[in-house]
Enzyme design. Structure first.
Site, PDB file in Angstrom:
ATOM      1  N   SER A 169       0.725  -1.232   0.028  1.00 21.94           N
ATOM      2  CA  SER A 169       0.026  -0.101   0.070  1.00 21.94           C
ATOM      3  C   SER A 169       0.929   1.318  -0.047  1.00 21.94           C
ATOM      4  CB  SER A 169      -1.018  -0.078   1.054  1.00 21.94           C
ATOM      5  OG  SER A 169      -1.905  -0.942   1.035  1.00 21.94           O
TER       6      SER A 169
ATOM      7  N   THR B  83     -11.897  -0.665  -0.906  1.00 20.59           N
ATOM      8  CA  THR B  83     -12.742  -1.744  -1.102  1.00 20.59           C
ATOM      9  C   THR B  83     -13.248  -2.351   0.060  1.00 20.59           C
ATOM     10  OG1 THR B  83     -11.132  -3.327  -1.651  1.00 20.59           O
ATOM     11  CG2 THR B  83     -12.225  -2.248  -3.433  1.00 20.59           C
TER      12      THR B  83
ATOM     13  N   HIS C 144      -4.642   3.845   7.644  1.00 15.66           N
ATOM     14  CA  HIS C 144      -4.196   4.181   6.080  1.00 15.66           C
ATOM     15  C   HIS C 144      -4.980   5.551   5.748  1.00 15.66           C
ATOM     16  CE1 HIS C 144      -3.216   0.528   3.761  1.00 15.66           C
ATOM     17  NE2 HIS C 144      -3.336   0.137   4.969  1.00 15.66           N
TER      18      HIS C 144
END
Length: 194
Positions: free
Chosen positions: A16, A35, A50
């Site tokens: 990521s 998602t 994140h």
């Protein structure tokens, strides 16, 4: 011009972070398409971390399944991640009509195995179709996924089916990609380029 990049690797391999850095090199205002479903509190914290890592230059979209609903023509789009996206289709699965009726002489175990195979086949077809609809747009797509099949074979039937499904999904996405990177201990190793 359309471009598809796949970044794969194990958990905590740096996928990521690398994908976010790449997206920011390609665009001043990239799109982050998340998602994930929030399954529990620990996962909620992962999502928070994140989000905090990304700055205000990101356009954030949360879409669990139907990525193609969003017109992202001309944008750089980071989809994080294929694993969770495929999970959503897998667990929301409803059998399609027209599948052969099991033989009444089949054992319960045989019927369950047939149903599991059907689930994987139909889910894979649905994922492929949605992927192709989404990537038909002229955009730069960066997909993040996990290599979950590099370890031993699970003793859990559902986990084995999902490992098969994700492995075939990853192969399909890689076949469509212009570039593929394998993350190893935070280091991107380019394994496909056109």
């Amino acid at each position: 011009m359309k471009r598809i990049i796949l970044i794969t690797g194990g958990e905590r391999s740096g996928k990521s972070v690398y994908a976010e850095q790449l997206a920011l090199r390609l665009s001043e205002q990239p799109v982050y398409m998340a998602t994930a479903r929030i399954w529990d509190e620990e996962f909620r914290q992962r999502v928070r971390i994140h989000r905090e890592r990304r700055g205000p230059q990101w356009t954030n979209i949360e879409e669990e399944k139907y990525l193609s609903r969003h017109n992202l023509t001309g944008r750089t789009v980071l989809v994080d991640c294929v694993t969770l996206w495929t999970t959503n289709f897998f667990f929301d699965y409803t059998p399609q009509p027209g599948f052969p009726v099991p033989n009444p002489s089949d054992t319960v175990e045989s019927r369950q195995a047939q149903a599991g195979i059907r689930q994987v086949e139909e889910t894979l077809q649905t994922v492929k179709e949605e992927f192709l609809r989404f990537t038909s747009q002229e955009a730069t797509f960066i997909f993040v996924t996990n290599e979950i099949g590099m370890g031993g074979v699970s003793t859990n039937e559902v986990q084995r089916r999902f490992t098969d499904l994700l492995g075939w999904t990853n192969q399909f996405v890689a076949s469509q990609a212009d570039e593929v990177y394998l993350m190893v201990s935070g280091i991107p190793v380019k394994i496909k380029w056109t």
